[in-house]
Design an enzyme around this catalytic site. Sequence first.
Site, PDB file in Angstrom:
ATOM      1  N   ASP A 102      13.581  11.818  -5.312  1.00  0.00           N
ATOM      2  CA  ASP A 102      15.055  11.353  -5.792  1.00  0.00           C
ATOM      3  C   ASP A 102      14.581  10.221  -6.679  1.00  0.00           C
ATOM      4  O   ASP A 102      14.278   9.197  -6.568  1.00  0.00           O
ATOM      5  CB  ASP A 102      15.828  10.748  -4.647  1.00  0.00           C
ATOM      6  CG  ASP A 102      17.372  10.391  -5.295  1.00  0.00           C
ATOM      7  OD1 ASP A 102      18.032  11.341  -5.277  1.00  0.00           O
ATOM      8  OD2 ASP A 102      17.462   9.295  -5.310  1.00  0.00           O
ATOM      9  N   LYS A 161      19.990  11.800 -11.665  1.00  0.00           N
ATOM     10  CA  LYS A 161      21.388  11.201 -12.002  1.00  0.00           C
ATOM     11  C   LYS A 161      21.648  10.910 -13.273  1.00  0.00           C
ATOM     12  O   LYS A 161      21.169  10.395 -14.006  1.00  0.00           O
ATOM     13  CB  LYS A 161      21.719  10.397 -10.688  1.00  0.00           C
ATOM     14  CG  LYS A 161      21.013  10.576  -9.741  1.00  0.00           C
ATOM     15  CD  LYS A 161      21.404   9.598  -8.443  1.00  0.00           C
ATOM     16  CE  LYS A 161      20.517   9.682  -7.222  1.00  0.00           C
ATOM     17  NZ  LYS A 161      19.245   9.048  -7.448  1.00  0.00           N
ATOM     18  N   HIS A 190      26.035   9.936 -11.079  1.00  0.00           N
ATOM     19  CA  HIS A 190      25.517   9.067 -10.142  1.00  0.00           C
ATOM     20  C   HIS A 190      26.769   8.064  -9.596  1.00  0.00           C
ATOM     21  O   HIS A 190      26.785   7.549  -8.503  1.00  0.00           O
ATOM     22  CB  HIS A 190      24.873   8.062 -10.962  1.00  0.00           C
ATOM     23  CG  HIS A 190      23.772   7.193 -10.308  1.00  0.00           C
ATOM     24  ND1 HIS A 190      22.488   6.864 -10.654  1.00  0.00           N
ATOM     25  CD2 HIS A 190      23.915   6.689  -8.900  1.00  0.00           C
ATOM     26  CE1 HIS A 190      21.885   5.940  -9.798  1.00  0.00           C
ATOM     27  NE2 HIS A 190      22.790   5.914  -8.709  1.00  0.00           N
TER      28      HIS A 190
HETATM   29  N1  LIG Z   1      22.886   7.172  -5.477  1.00  0.00           N
HETATM   30  C1  LIG Z   1      22.905   5.802  -5.226  1.00  0.00           C
HETATM   31  O1  LIG Z   1      23.692   5.185  -5.854  1.00  0.00           O
HETATM   32  C2  LIG Z   1      21.737   5.175  -4.766  1.00  0.00           C
HETATM   33  C3  LIG Z   1      21.673   3.878  -4.288  1.00  0.00           C
HETATM   34  C4  LIG Z   1      20.708   3.331  -3.589  1.00  0.00           C
HETATM   35  C5  LIG Z   1      19.437   4.197  -3.261  1.00  0.00           C
HETATM   36  N2  LIG Z   1      19.790   5.461  -3.508  1.00  0.00           N
HETATM   37  C6  LIG Z   1      18.505   6.342  -3.229  1.00  0.00           C
HETATM   38  O2  LIG Z   1      17.998   6.099  -1.755  1.00  0.00           O
HETATM   39  C7  LIG Z   1      16.643   5.476  -1.742  1.00  0.00           C
HETATM   40  C8  LIG Z   1      16.313   4.735  -0.662  1.00  0.00           C
HETATM   41  O3  LIG Z   1      17.248   3.718  -0.543  1.00  0.00           O
HETATM   42  P1  LIG Z   1      16.787   2.090  -0.866  1.00  0.00           P
HETATM   43  O4  LIG Z   1      15.708   2.092  -1.765  1.00  0.00           O
HETATM   44  O5  LIG Z   1      18.268   1.246  -1.214  1.00  0.00           O
HETATM   45  O6  LIG Z   1      16.588   1.753   0.714  1.00  0.00           O
HETATM   46  P2  LIG Z   1      15.802   1.960   1.968  1.00  0.00           P
HETATM   47  O7  LIG Z   1      15.042   3.286   2.089  1.00  0.00           O
HETATM   48  O8  LIG Z   1      17.132   2.075   2.797  1.00  0.00           O
HETATM   49  O9  LIG Z   1      14.985   0.819   2.626  1.00  0.00           O
HETATM   50  C9  LIG Z   1      13.925   0.652   1.636  1.00  0.00           C
HETATM   51  C10 LIG Z   1      13.366  -0.882   2.407  1.00  0.00           C
HETATM   52  O10 LIG Z   1      13.029  -0.614   3.428  1.00  0.00           O
HETATM   53  C11 LIG Z   1      11.254  -0.865   3.658  1.00  0.00           C
HETATM   54  N3  LIG Z   1      10.747   0.156   4.485  1.00  0.00           N
HETATM   55  C12 LIG Z   1      10.613   1.670   4.195  1.00  0.00           C
HETATM   56  N4  LIG Z   1      10.018   2.385   5.097  1.00  0.00           N
HETATM   57  C13 LIG Z   1       9.735   1.176   6.137  1.00  0.00           C
HETATM   58  C14 LIG Z   1       9.150   1.319   7.361  1.00  0.00           C
HETATM   59  N5  LIG Z   1       8.673   2.263   7.731  1.00  0.00           N
HETATM   60  N6  LIG Z   1       8.915   0.074   8.157  1.00  0.00           N
HETATM   61  C15 LIG Z   1       9.473  -0.893   7.564  1.00  0.00           C
HETATM   62  N7  LIG Z   1       9.926  -1.011   6.283  1.00  0.00           N
HETATM   63  C16 LIG Z   1      10.310   0.101   5.648  1.00  0.00           C
HETATM   64  C17 LIG Z   1      10.848  -0.890   2.084  1.00  0.00           C
HETATM   65  O11 LIG Z   1       9.864  -1.672   1.906  1.00  0.00           O
HETATM   66  P3  LIG Z   1       8.468  -1.074   1.067  1.00  0.00           P
HETATM   67  O12 LIG Z   1       9.119  -0.590   0.101  1.00  0.00           O
HETATM   68  O13 LIG Z   1       7.958  -2.601   0.693  1.00  0.00           O
HETATM   69  O14 LIG Z   1       8.066  -0.466   1.951  1.00  0.00           O
HETATM   70  C18 LIG Z   1      12.279  -1.325   1.236  1.00  0.00           C
HETATM   71  O15 LIG Z   1      12.449  -2.764   1.567  1.00  0.00           O
HETATM   72  C19 LIG Z   1      16.800   4.810  -3.062  1.00  0.00           C
HETATM   73  O16 LIG Z   1      15.151   4.551  -3.438  1.00  0.00           O
HETATM   74  C20 LIG Z   1      17.123   6.053  -4.077  1.00  0.00           C
HETATM   75  O17 LIG Z   1      16.228   7.106  -4.373  1.00  0.00           O
HETATM   76  C21 LIG Z   1      20.683   5.984  -4.363  1.00  0.00           C
END
Ligand SMILES: NC(=O)c1ccc[n+]([C@@H]2O[C@H](COP(=O)([O-])OP(=O)(O)OC[C@H]3O[C@@H](n4cnc5c(N)ncnc54)[C@H](OP(=O)(O)O)[C@@H]3O)[C@@H](O)[C@H]2O)c1
Length: 281
Positions: free
Chosen positions: A47, A77, A110
Amino acid sequence: MIANRDRRQLANGNTIPVIGLGTWKSEGEEAYQTVYSAIKLGYEHIDTASVYGNEVEVGQAIHDSGKERSKLFVTSKLWNDAVTYQGAIEALENSLSRLKMDYLDLYLIHWPNPVAVRENWQERNAEVWRAMEDLYKAGKVRAIGVSNFMPHHLRSLLESAKVKPMVNQIKLAPGIYQEEIVKLCQKEGILIEAYSPFGHGEVFKQEDLLDLSKKKAATPAQIALSWSLQHGFIPLPKSVHSERLKSNLIKEVISLTDEEMNFLDHLPDMGDAPNPDEKNY
Ligand SMILES: NC(=O)c1ccc[n+]([C@@H]2O[C@H](COP(=O)([O-])OP(=O)(O)OC[C@H]3O[C@@H](n4cnc5c(N)ncnc54)[C@H](OP(=O)(O)O)[C@@H]3O)[C@@H](O)[C@H]2O)c1
C-alpha cells in the site's frame, strides 16, 4: 491457520491478499529496503500513495525483487491536489510513471474533503470518481475505491457513481472501531481495509491489550491483526524492521471470543480516526 496468500474477494471478482504492507512515513532508501525485504518475506500486497513521496522507491523495490508483477497487489491513492476529471487522469499517470508500472491493482481517492474544495466536495468527488471509472474501464486500474470516507461522503458518491467503490480504506484498530461506516460498507458490499491497524503504534502501550495478549499466549501485534481479520478487514501494518515485518505477516489468526472482540472494539485511550471534514489539507 491463514497462509500469507489467503485472499478476499472484491465486488468485481478480483482478489486481494488479506494482509498488506503499509508504507506511510517510510521514504528513500528505507522505503526501498522495506518493500524489497517484505516481498522476499512473502508479502504480496503493498500500500502506497502519491502523498507518501515513496512511489519511486516502492516501484524500484518491486522491480528489483524479481517477483512477477501479476503475483503482487499494488495500491496507490489520488491526493487532494487532484480536483478535476483531467487532474485525476494525470494523477494516475504520474503515479504509474513513478512506480514504473502500466497498471495498479487498486486506486483510491485518498481523502473525501480536501480543504481547497470544502464548499463543494460532493462535486469534486463525483468528478474525480468519473475519471476513476474511466481508468478502471480502460484497465489502467483493476479496482477502484475510496479512503477516509465517512457515511455522508459515501452516500453522496453513491448517488452518481456508475461503478460502486470496491474498497474503503479507513483507520481501524482496537479502540478505533468506526461502527457506522463499517456497517454501511458491509451493507454495500464494499471491502474494508484497516489502516493504522496498530493505531500508529499506540496499541503497544495499552496495558489491557498487553494483558489479553499474555492470556492468549500471543503477541500484541497478533491480537490487533486477529481483531482486524476476525472483523473481515484487510489490515495494512507498517514496519521498517525485518523481524516485525515477518511476524506481522501472521500465519495464525488468534481466535477471539465475542467478549474479547467487544472488549477490543471499545479499548480506551486509543484516540480517534481523523475527521476528514476538519483536517487542514
Ligand atoms: N489512507 C490513509 O489515509 C492512511 C493513513 C494512515 C496510514 N495508512 C496506511 O496504513 C499503513 C499502516 O498505518 P501506520 O503506518 O499509521 O501505523 P501502524 O501499522 O498502525 O503502526 C506502525 C507503528 O507500529 C510499529 N510496529 C509495527 N509492527 C510492530 C510490531 N510487530 N511490534 C511492535 N511495534 C510494531 C512501527 O514501528 P517500526 O516501523 O519502527 O517497526 C510503527 O511505529 C500506513 O503505512 C499506510 O500504508 C493509510
